[in-house]
Design an enzyme around this catalytic site. Structure first.
Site, PDB file in Angstrom:
ATOM      1  N   ASP A 124       5.820   2.499   6.263  1.00 16.71           N
ATOM      2  CA  ASP A 124       4.651   1.821   6.080  1.00 16.71           C
ATOM      3  C   ASP A 124       4.218   2.225   5.757  1.00 16.71           C
ATOM      4  OD1 ASP A 124       2.319   0.455   6.899  1.00 16.71           O
ATOM      5  OD2 ASP A 124       2.135   1.364   8.247  1.00 16.71           O
ATOM      6  N   HIS A 130       4.455   4.244  12.572  1.00 17.51           N
ATOM      7  CA  HIS A 130       3.357   5.169  12.273  1.00 17.51           C
ATOM      8  C   HIS A 130       3.542   5.945  13.421  1.00 17.51           C
ATOM      9  CE1 HIS A 130      -0.844   3.188  11.731  1.00 17.51           C
ATOM     10  NE2 HIS A 130       0.323   1.974  10.583  1.00 17.51           N
ATOM     11  N   HIS A 132       0.787  -1.433  -0.115  1.00 17.44           N
ATOM     12  CA  HIS A 132      -0.287  -0.175  -0.102  1.00 17.44           C
ATOM     13  C   HIS A 132       0.627   1.221   0.047  1.00 17.44           C
ATOM     14  CE1 HIS A 132       0.028   1.249   3.863  1.00 17.44           C
ATOM     15  NE2 HIS A 132       0.210   0.146   4.552  1.00 17.44           N
ATOM     16  N   GLU A 152      -5.585   1.656   2.501  1.00 20.10           N
ATOM     17  CA  GLU A 152      -5.420   0.109   3.345  1.00 20.10           C
ATOM     18  C   GLU A 152      -4.792   1.002   4.810  1.00 20.10           C
ATOM     19  OE1 GLU A 152      -2.620  -2.379   5.903  1.00 20.10           O
ATOM     20  OE2 GLU A 152      -2.393  -0.916   5.893  1.00 20.10           O
ATOM     21  N   GLU A 153      -4.446   1.951   5.355  1.00 19.47           N
ATOM     22  CA  GLU A 153      -4.861   2.479   6.740  1.00 19.47           C
ATOM     23  C   GLU A 153      -6.767   2.396   7.317  1.00 19.47           C
ATOM     24  OE1 GLU A 153      -2.270   2.391   8.515  1.00 19.47           O
ATOM     25  OE2 GLU A 153       0.022   2.378   7.346  1.00 19.47           O
ATOM     26  N   ASP A 176       3.675  -6.115   3.540  1.00 23.35           N
ATOM     27  CA  ASP A 176       3.872  -4.733   4.477  1.00 23.35           C
ATOM     28  C   ASP A 176       5.258  -4.722   5.320  1.00 23.35           C
ATOM     29  OD1 ASP A 176       2.368  -2.941   5.887  1.00 23.35           O
ATOM     30  OD2 ASP A 176       0.703  -3.598   4.904  1.00 23.35           O
TER      31      ASP A 176
END
Length: 350
Positions: free
Chosen positions: A176, A315, A66, A208-209, A231
């Site tokens: 990410d 994150h 992603h 995706e998130e 990922d």
């Protein structure tokens, strides 16, 4: 383009969930030299199609990573020109104070996230984490100018360029999963040196998130026989449980669990062993929260595997990884694709 250069360019462009157009254009341009066909759908998923040996009944393989990143969104502008905001994706409020950001309005505005300093807080409040409702973005402009340039709902991204650490280590925002997109690009390059009989779709997915939406769309569109999600997973870091984190120096991680097809996962491990490649194993007893979750249950079901890059401080704006793991993951995926022979249906149960 070298992987680090590509990753640096990709990290620098905006692309929070639902606002991936700029990232999609950059990725499309990077894919074009290595694919026979590249296209972008109406949601900005990017598809790169690559084939070599044409064979009857060759498998259709979809590899996804992603492109979207966590970020913020404008909710209000107060009478002094301060911008209030909410989060998009899994943003930890504790990382926000003092961050540098870009507000993507009618023109891009640099700003900083501020709040009352401890000197003018109540003593009991100074000991607590500051809530998002008590923060604001300051772009240094009066109310009238901010209202002219910024709309409610505009995207806000963090400012954190890719930074070199020691050796192959780098740090920055949105690794990410733009590191996974780099794996896709590197896998294309690896396949140029191999013979393979598969119809391979490299898909940089969106959203995706906020619920693996791009993978859901692309799996329905491509209808793959085999799905591969790329990922990140948690890298080792101070005070983190050792059974939930992975070294940044021992290769990529292969996930095992009900979200992943056991025979396909074993095949991936067998290829790694055949070529003497290092890898680690992560036990995932529940839905993974990655693109693999959406691919597996698409239409009649797709045998799916998940390969992951260890990443520290997920994150945040200082996500950290080892570039060598991107190259190792790509080498493994390319050789896995080349290993798919005429009997792939038989051992996979089609």
């Amino acid at each position: 383009m070298e992987i680090k250069d590509f990753l640096a360019k990709l990290v620098a462009v905006p692309g929070i969930s639902g606002n991936e157009e700029v990232a999609a254009q950059l990725i499309s341009q990077a894919f074009e030299p290595y694919c026979q066909e590249v296209r972008i759908d109406r949601f900005y998923n990017v598809y790169g199609r690559k084939t070599d040996v044409i064979r009857d009944d060759m498998p259709k393989v979809m590899i996804t990573a992603h492109m979207d990143e966590i970020g913020l969104m404008v909710t209000d502008i107060d009478e002094r020109g301060f911008i209030r905001f909410t989060t998009v994706g899994g943003v930890d409020p504790r990382i926000l104070l003092a961050q540098e950001v870009e507000v993507h309005g009618r023109q891009k505005l640099f700003g900083v996230i501020g709040a009352r300093p401890p000197h003018i807080q109540q003593r009991e409040d100074a000991k607590k984490a500051i809530k998002i409702k008590d923060m604001a973005i300051d772009v240094g402009l009066p109310y009238e100018k901010v209202k002219e340039l910024v709309n409610i709902g505009d995207a806000i991204t963090f400012v954190s360029p890719l930074t070199d650490l020691r050796g192959q280590m780098v740090s920055g925002k949105s690794l990410d999963d733009r590191a996974g997109v780099a794996v896709l690009l590197q896998t294309m390059k690896e396949l140029d040196a191999l013979r393979f009989a598969a119809d391979v779709f490299f898909v940089a997915t969106v959203q995706e998130e906020v619920g693996v939406r791009g993978a859901t769309i692309s799996a329905y569109k491509v209808e793959p026989d085999i799905g591969i999600a790329v990922d990140v997973t948690h890298g080792d870091m101070p005070d983190a449980p050792r059974d939930e984190t992975f070294s940044l120096n021992k290769g990529p991680v292969i996930a095992v669990g009900p979200n992943m097809h056991p025979k396909l996962t074993q095949k991936l491990m067998d290829v790694a062993k055949e070529y003497g490649m290092d890898y680690m194993v992560e036990v995932e007893p529940r839905p993974t929260g990655t693109d693999a979750r959406a691919i597996q249950i698409s239409r009649r079901g797709v045998p799916t595997v998940l390969i992951e890059i260890p990443l520290r401080y997920m994150h945040t704006t200082v996500e950290t990884l080892n570039l060598s793991n991107i190259k190792q993951a790509a080498r493994l995926l390319a050789r896995f694709i080349a290993s798919l022979k005429e009997d792939w249906k038989e051992w996979l149960g089609y």
